[in-house]
Design a protein around this motif. Structure first.
Motif, short mmCIF file in Angstrom:
data_model
loop_
_atom_site.label_atom_id
_atom_site.label_comp_id
_atom_site.label_asym_id
_atom_site.label_seq_id
_atom_site.Cartn_x
_atom_site.Cartn_y
_atom_site.Cartn_z
N ILE A 150 0.83 -1.20 0.00
CA ILE A 150 0.00 0.00 0.00
C ILE A 150 0.87 1.26 0.00
N TRP A 151 1.89 1.27 0.87
CA TRP A 151 2.76 2.44 0.95
C TRP A 151 3.33 2.79 -0.43
N LYS A 152 3.88 1.77 -1.08
CA LYS A 152 4.58 2.01 -2.35
C LYS A 152 3.64 2.40 -3.48
N LYS A 153 2.41 1.90 -3.42
CA LYS A 153 1.44 2.26 -4.47
C LYS A 153 1.05 3.73 -4.38
N SER A 154 1.26 4.34 -3.22
CA SER A 154 0.90 5.76 -3.06
C SER A 154 1.81 6.66 -3.87
N GLY A 155 3.04 6.21 -4.12
CA GLY A 155 4.00 7.05 -4.83
C GLY A 155 4.59 8.15 -3.96
N SER A 156 4.29 8.13 -2.66
CA SER A 156 4.79 9.15 -1.73
C SER A 156 6.15 8.71 -1.19
N SER A 157 7.19 9.03 -1.91
CA SER A 157 8.53 8.50 -1.60
C SER A 157 9.03 8.91 -0.21
#
Length: 222
Positions: A150-157
């Motif tokens: 989920i974290w990575k799918k957000s694109g919020s590096s």
């Protein structure tokens, strides 16, 4: 700048020591307050004590071990306040991530199927033959796999970078939460609520499902 071979090997061995001690903690071999002997770690890994000392320094900087002068190195005892702080940071950032996922429509049907497959594998572990400690450890890893996806799918590096920075502390806190107050089947199936509300784009219910997924919040321990 060229890196000397000896320096590279030392750094590599230091990483091996760090990973080894972390896994020994998560596997339950090392428990809170246990004394870590440099000679024992060096012998088990077949290396000298120098990289063990370097590895211990790194773990001390992360707060995972405590070094007491003239006494030795001990696994840090996480208080309830320590665990609450880790979860508070997680909730703050992961709630932001949920907002991004829903407002920007970041998740595809394929992504939802991936998340559901992770939950299904968790349920298989719960119903499997392993002892409860082994199951808790595997569920803990699968749980983190779900949330990291989920974290990575957000694109919020930057948010992901902060969460990854406390990744080990999160695993320890989640393992504590499950071992002390949780039910493994509930821990696994809670994720279906998160998926359901992500699908329907109901942000408030999604945040509530995430918070209640953390047993200590649900039980009022915090």
């Amino acid at each position: 700048m060229l890196v000397k071979t000896a320096d590279y090997q030392k750094e590599n061995l230091c990483s091996i020591v760090v990973d080894y001690i972390r896994e020994m903690i998560l596997c339950g071999v090392y428990k809170e307050g246990d004394h870590i002997l440099e000679t024992e770690v060096a012998k088990n890994l077949g290396i000298s004590r120098a990289p063990v000392r370097e590895g211990i320094k790194e773990l001390q900087n992360e707060g995972i071990v405590t070094v007491i002068p003239r006494k030795g190195t001990y696994i840090t005892k996480f208080t309830l306040e320590d665990i609450k702080e880790v979860f508070d940071i997680r909730l703050l950032l992961e709630n932001n991530i949920l907002e991004i996922l829903i407002s920007e429509n970041k998740l595809s049907e394929e992504d939802f199927l991936t998340l559901e497959n992770i939950v299904s594998s968790m349920i298989q572990v719960v119903n499997g033959p392993e002892d409860i400690e082994k199951k808790a450890m595997i569920i803990n890893m699968k749980d983190m796999e779900f949330h990291r996806f989920i974290w990575k799918k957000s694109g919020s590096s930057r948010r992901v970078e902060i969460l990854e920075g406390i990744f080990f502390q999160l695993r320890m806190a989640m393992l504590y939460d499950t071992n002390e107050t949780g039910n493994l089947l509930v821990t696994a199936t809670d994720h279906y609520e998160i998926i359901k509300h992500l699908r329907s784009k109901d942000l408030e219910r999604c945040k509530k499902a995430l918070r209640e997924h953390i047993v200590s919040y649900k039980d009022g321990r915090f």
